[in-house]
Design an enzyme around this catalytic site. Structure first.
Site, PDB file in Angstrom:
ATOM      1  N   ASP A  39     -63.019  17.138 -19.076  1.00 46.49           N
ATOM      2  CA  ASP A  39     -61.691  17.719 -19.229  1.00 46.49           C
ATOM      3  C   ASP A  39     -60.701  16.931 -18.368  1.00 46.49           C
ATOM      4  O   ASP A  39     -60.969  16.703 -17.180  1.00 46.49           O
ATOM      5  CB  ASP A  39     -61.786  19.189 -18.737  1.00 46.49           C
ATOM      6  CG  ASP A  39     -60.567  19.996 -19.064  1.00 46.49           C
ATOM      7  OD1 ASP A  39     -59.469  19.418 -19.173  1.00 46.49           O
ATOM      8  OD2 ASP A  39     -60.707  21.229 -19.208  1.00 46.49           O
ATOM      9  N   ILE A  40     -59.564  16.560 -18.930  1.00 47.98           N
ATOM     10  CA  ILE A  40     -58.576  15.846 -18.099  1.00 47.98           C
ATOM     11  C   ILE A  40     -58.019  16.746 -16.987  1.00 47.98           C
ATOM     12  O   ILE A  40     -57.386  16.260 -16.060  1.00 47.98           O
ATOM     13  CB  ILE A  40     -57.393  15.262 -18.907  1.00 47.98           C
ATOM     14  CG1 ILE A  40     -56.790  16.308 -19.833  1.00 47.98           C
ATOM     15  CG2 ILE A  40     -57.759  14.003 -19.648  1.00 47.98           C
ATOM     16  CD1 ILE A  40     -55.368  15.992 -20.211  1.00 47.98           C
ATOM     17  N   TYR A  77     -45.144  22.281 -27.774  1.00 45.55           N
ATOM     18  CA  TYR A  77     -45.617  20.892 -27.862  1.00 45.55           C
ATOM     19  C   TYR A  77     -44.449  19.905 -27.716  1.00 45.55           C
ATOM     20  O   TYR A  77     -44.537  18.927 -26.965  1.00 45.55           O
ATOM     21  CB  TYR A  77     -46.306  20.742 -29.219  1.00 45.55           C
ATOM     22  CG  TYR A  77     -46.742  19.357 -29.621  1.00 45.55           C
ATOM     23  CD1 TYR A  77     -47.847  18.738 -29.034  1.00 45.55           C
ATOM     24  CD2 TYR A  77     -46.089  18.674 -30.654  1.00 45.55           C
ATOM     25  CE1 TYR A  77     -48.272  17.483 -29.454  1.00 45.55           C
ATOM     26  CE2 TYR A  77     -46.512  17.431 -31.086  1.00 45.55           C
ATOM     27  CZ  TYR A  77     -47.606  16.836 -30.480  1.00 45.55           C
ATOM     28  OH  TYR A  77     -48.032  15.598 -30.907  1.00 45.55           O
ATOM     29  N   GLY A 127     -60.303  12.004 -30.729  1.00 40.58           N
ATOM     30  CA  GLY A 127     -59.362  12.465 -31.749  1.00 40.58           C
ATOM     31  C   GLY A 127     -59.097  11.386 -32.789  1.00 40.58           C
ATOM     32  O   GLY A 127     -59.686  10.305 -32.768  1.00 40.58           O
ATOM     33  N   GLY A 141     -58.562  11.600 -24.654  1.00 37.38           N
ATOM     34  CA  GLY A 141     -58.416  12.161 -26.008  1.00 37.38           C
ATOM     35  C   GLY A 141     -59.001  11.223 -27.051  1.00 37.38           C
ATOM     36  O   GLY A 141     -58.578  11.207 -28.216  1.00 37.38           O
ATOM     37  N   ASP A 151     -63.040  12.605 -23.237  1.00 33.52           N
ATOM     38  CA  ASP A 151     -62.612  13.660 -24.171  1.00 33.52           C
ATOM     39  C   ASP A 151     -63.503  14.881 -23.940  1.00 33.52           C
ATOM     40  O   ASP A 151     -64.635  14.757 -23.465  1.00 33.52           O
ATOM     41  CB  ASP A 151     -62.764  13.183 -25.628  1.00 33.52           C
ATOM     42  CG  ASP A 151     -61.912  14.008 -26.595  1.00 33.52           C
ATOM     43  OD1 ASP A 151     -60.980  13.426 -27.189  1.00 33.52           O
ATOM     44  OD2 ASP A 151     -62.174  15.224 -26.778  1.00 33.52           O
ATOM     45  N   LYS A 197     -43.826  17.202 -24.786  1.00 31.63           N
ATOM     46  CA  LYS A 197     -43.712  15.754 -25.035  1.00 31.63           C
ATOM     47  C   LYS A 197     -42.447  15.196 -24.390  1.00 31.63           C
ATOM     48  O   LYS A 197     -42.471  14.170 -23.717  1.00 31.63           O
ATOM     49  CB  LYS A 197     -43.714  15.460 -26.542  1.00 31.63           C
ATOM     50  CG  LYS A 197     -45.067  15.630 -27.227  1.00 31.63           C
ATOM     51  CD  LYS A 197     -46.088  14.608 -26.743  1.00 31.63           C
ATOM     52  CE  LYS A 197     -47.397  14.676 -27.499  1.00 31.63           C
ATOM     53  NZ  LYS A 197     -48.463  13.884 -26.874  1.00 31.63           N
TER      54      LYS A 197
HETATM   55  P1  NAD Z   1     -56.341  14.927 -32.019  1.00 27.05           P
HETATM   56  O1  NAD Z   1     -56.125  16.385 -31.913  1.00 27.05           O
HETATM   57  O2  NAD Z   1     -57.117  14.393 -33.159  1.00 27.05           O
HETATM   58  O3  NAD Z   1     -56.967  14.368 -30.671  1.00 27.05           O
HETATM   59  C1  NAD Z   1     -56.651  14.883 -29.402  1.00 27.05           C
HETATM   60  C2  NAD Z   1     -57.908  14.790 -28.570  1.00 27.05           C
HETATM   61  O4  NAD Z   1     -57.614  15.289 -27.269  1.00 27.05           O
HETATM   62  C3  NAD Z   1     -59.071  15.649 -29.132  1.00 27.05           C
HETATM   63  O5  NAD Z   1     -60.202  14.853 -29.377  1.00 27.05           O
HETATM   64  C4  NAD Z   1     -59.317  16.671 -28.039  1.00 27.05           C
HETATM   65  O6  NAD Z   1     -60.682  17.020 -27.879  1.00 27.05           O
HETATM   66  C5  NAD Z   1     -58.769  15.947 -26.806  1.00 27.05           C
HETATM   67  N1  NAD Z   1     -58.436  16.889 -25.744  1.00 27.05           N
HETATM   68  C6  NAD Z   1     -57.706  18.031 -25.849  1.00 27.05           C
HETATM   69  N2  NAD Z   1     -57.670  18.646 -24.670  1.00 27.05           N
HETATM   70  C7  NAD Z   1     -58.369  17.891 -23.797  1.00 27.05           C
HETATM   71  C8  NAD Z   1     -58.683  18.012 -22.413  1.00 27.05           C
HETATM   72  N3  NAD Z   1     -58.282  19.061 -21.691  1.00 27.05           N
HETATM   73  N4  NAD Z   1     -59.437  17.048 -21.843  1.00 27.05           N
HETATM   74  C9  NAD Z   1     -59.881  16.001 -22.560  1.00 27.05           C
HETATM   75  N5  NAD Z   1     -59.610  15.825 -23.870  1.00 27.05           N
HETATM   76  C10 NAD Z   1     -58.866  16.760 -24.475  1.00 27.05           C
HETATM   77  O7  NAD Z   1     -54.888  14.257 -31.989  1.00 27.05           O
HETATM   78  P2  NAD Z   1     -54.453  12.776 -32.376  1.00 27.05           P
HETATM   79  O8  NAD Z   1     -53.808  12.852 -33.697  1.00 27.05           O
HETATM   80  O9  NAD Z   1     -55.554  11.809 -32.138  1.00 27.05           O
HETATM   81  O10 NAD Z   1     -53.305  12.580 -31.307  1.00 27.05           O
HETATM   82  C11 NAD Z   1     -53.471  11.838 -30.135  1.00 27.05           C
HETATM   83  C12 NAD Z   1     -52.156  11.829 -29.386  1.00 27.05           C
HETATM   84  O11 NAD Z   1     -51.108  11.328 -30.233  1.00 27.05           O
HETATM   85  C13 NAD Z   1     -51.716  13.223 -28.939  1.00 27.05           C
HETATM   86  O12 NAD Z   1     -51.109  13.103 -27.674  1.00 27.05           O
HETATM   87  C14 NAD Z   1     -50.691  13.615 -29.968  1.00 27.05           C
HETATM   88  O13 NAD Z   1     -49.752  14.491 -29.436  1.00 27.05           O
HETATM   89  C15 NAD Z   1     -50.059  12.272 -30.300  1.00 27.05           C
HETATM   90  N6  NAD Z   1     -49.434  12.265 -31.622  1.00 27.05           N
HETATM   91  C16 NAD Z   1     -50.190  12.396 -32.754  1.00 27.05           C
HETATM   92  C17 NAD Z   1     -49.561  12.410 -33.984  1.00 27.05           C
HETATM   93  C18 NAD Z   1     -50.333  12.570 -35.260  1.00 27.05           C
HETATM   94  O14 NAD Z   1     -49.721  12.764 -36.320  1.00 27.05           O
HETATM   95  N7  NAD Z   1     -51.655  12.475 -35.242  1.00 27.05           N
HETATM   96  C19 NAD Z   1     -48.162  12.264 -34.063  1.00 27.05           C
HETATM   97  C20 NAD Z   1     -47.431  12.166 -32.873  1.00 27.05           C
HETATM   98  C21 NAD Z   1     -48.079  12.133 -31.661  1.00 27.05           C
HETATM   99  C1  AKB Z   2     -48.204  17.495 -35.129  1.00 30.19           C
HETATM  100  O1  AKB Z   2     -47.889  17.859 -36.272  1.00 30.19           O
HETATM  101  O2  AKB Z   2     -48.295  18.257 -34.160  1.00 30.19           O
HETATM  102  C2  AKB Z   2     -48.406  16.009 -34.894  1.00 30.19           C
HETATM  103  C3  AKB Z   2     -47.149  15.375 -34.445  1.00 30.19           C
HETATM  104  C4  AKB Z   2     -46.121  14.962 -35.428  1.00 30.19           C
HETATM  105  O3  AKB Z   2     -46.931  15.218 -33.278  1.00 30.19           O
HETATM  106  N1  AKB Z   2     -48.912  15.430 -36.108  1.00 30.19           N
END
Ligand code: NAD
Ligand code: AKB
Length: 338
Positions: free
Chosen positions: A54-55, A154, A14, A11, A36, A158
């Site tokens: 893809d994972i 989601y 992201g 990922g 990713d 988690k």
């Molecule tokens: P994001 O959506 O920006 O990034 C997620 C990435 O995962 C994307 O680039 C997407 O292309 C990739 N992805 C999705 N499906 C895939 C697959 N099948 N194979 C390979 N890659 C794949 O999200 P983020 O904000 O960077 O979050 C990263 C992690 O942190 C996630 O697990 C998210 O749940 C967690 N998280 C984020 C937040 C937040 O506020 N950003 C808060 C809590 C937890």
């Molecule tokens: C979302 O809103 O899905 C994320 C998170 C808090 O995990 N930013």
């Protein structure tokens, strides 16, 4: 064939991934392999090797295992909360089956190398489910074991993956004659994250960063939650620090597998006021979407991060004031001026 030692980030394209690659490449001597569905920005290609894939692609994972010896895995790939509600079965596949596949890779590699692979998993405030607004106001700051009743696909994903990680790190093959070397699973429950450089998509905390990025571009913004909605937030550099600090914490200091981390909590109206102070011409209105509002109402107003502070010295560098005045506003301003 000798496997190459490496750090894996899934990922990686992201929001967190992009920020993590930059910081990790400054401190780590190991090569960084990123995976990713999407490409990563060109300027990061100097510091990592990127695989577009893809994972859920078993063949791809099998190939990676034969080529690389992962000491550390940051498993970030996921579908976020709002997106997951629109495609719950796909979300389950990516968020659960994808995590299971990566845990199996880490379990196998831990056994083969005779040393635990460290597996870092970002969980979320979505793992909580407050039953009503009265309870959310009363039990304002939640501890890890409280209110683990998620109402989103989601959040369910988690919470379950936290348990899967604990299973693989403590109980995997518990009935076999000789206990294998197990992976070292460590997880953070993040609040909503706000980056100055990337804009979120598919999440439910997105209204905060969306407000800020819209205002900096002089665009109007209709916030999809009520003004009195309170959630915890954190600046992206602190999220990266938390991931790196948890990954390098001595195992004997960790008394838990899952830790809350947070910085500041504020209402959507307070968020608007912060944004308006920096961008006085901003036009922010409130047009609550009742469905997304329901998700925000079910998430806690604050996270209690005492365990992280005690066990591995967690402390965010950016409180509300520093996050806006020293990180978000100046950098977002520059980004859109260019
Ligand atoms: P994001 O959506 O920006 O990034 C997620 C990435 O995962 C994307 O680039 C997407 O292309 C990739 N992805 C999705 N499906 C895939 C697959 N099948 N194979 C390979 N890659 C794949 O999200 P983020 O904000 O960077 O979050 C990263 C992690 O942190 C996630 O697990 C998210 O749940 C967690 N998280 C984020 C937040 C937040 O506020 N950003 C808060 C809590 C937890
Ligand atoms: C979302 O809103 O899905 C994320 C998170 C808090 O995990 N930013």
């Amino acid at each position: 064939m000798m496997r190459k030692k490496a750090i894996l980030i899934t990922g990686a394209s992201g929001e967190i991934g992009q920020a993590l690659i930059s910081s990790l490449s400054e401190t780590s001597s190991l090569p960084i392999l990123t995976l990713d569905l999407h490409p990563i920005p060109k300027d990061l290609l100097d510091v990592c090797t990127h695989i577009s894939g893809d994972i859920l692609d078993q063949k791809l994972l099998a190939r990676l295992v034969t080529e690389f010896d992962f000491e550390l895995i940051f498993h970030l790939a996921a579908l976020l909360s709002t997106r997951s509600e629109f495609s719950p079965e796909l979300a389950h596949q990516v968020n659960v089956d994808g995590t299971l596949a990566l845990l199996q890779v880490a379990a196998e590699q831990s056994q083969r190398r005779g040393a635990p692979v460290t597996f870092i998993f970002p969980s979320s405030i979505a793992a909580y489910g407050m039953p009503d607004l009265g309870t959310k106001a009363r039990d304002r700051s939640v501890k890890e074991w409280q209110w683990n009743n998620p109402t989103t696909m989601y959040g369910c994903n988690k919470l379950y993956c936290e348990h899967l990680g604990i299973y693989y790190s403590k109980y995997y093959q518990q009935l076999s004659a000789s206990r294998p070397v197990m992976l070292d699973f460590r997880s953070l429950r993040f609040p909503g994250l706000i980056s100055a450089y990337t804009v979120p998509s598919g999440g439910t905390t997105d209204y905060g960063p969306e407000m800020l990025h819209a205002a900096a571009q002089g665009k109007p913004y209709a916030c999809f939650v009520r003004e009195d909605s309170v959630l915890p937030f954190m600046a992206m550099p602190d999220a990266v620090t938390a991931l790196l600090e948890l990954a390098s914490a001595p195992a004997e200091s960790l008394h838990h597998s899952v830790y809350n981390v947070t910085s500041f909590s504020l209402s959507a109206a307070d968020f608007r006021d912060q944004v308006a102070r920096a961008f006085p011409d901003t036009r922010i209105t409130f047009e609550p979407d009742l469905k997304r509002q329901g998700i925000v109402d079910s998430w806690p107003a604050e996270l209690d991060d005492q365990a992280a502070r005690r066990d591995w010295g967690w402390s965010p560098a950016y409180d509300l004031h520093r996050a806006f005045n020293e990180y978000l506003v100046p950098n977002i301003h520059k980004r859109y001026q260019r």
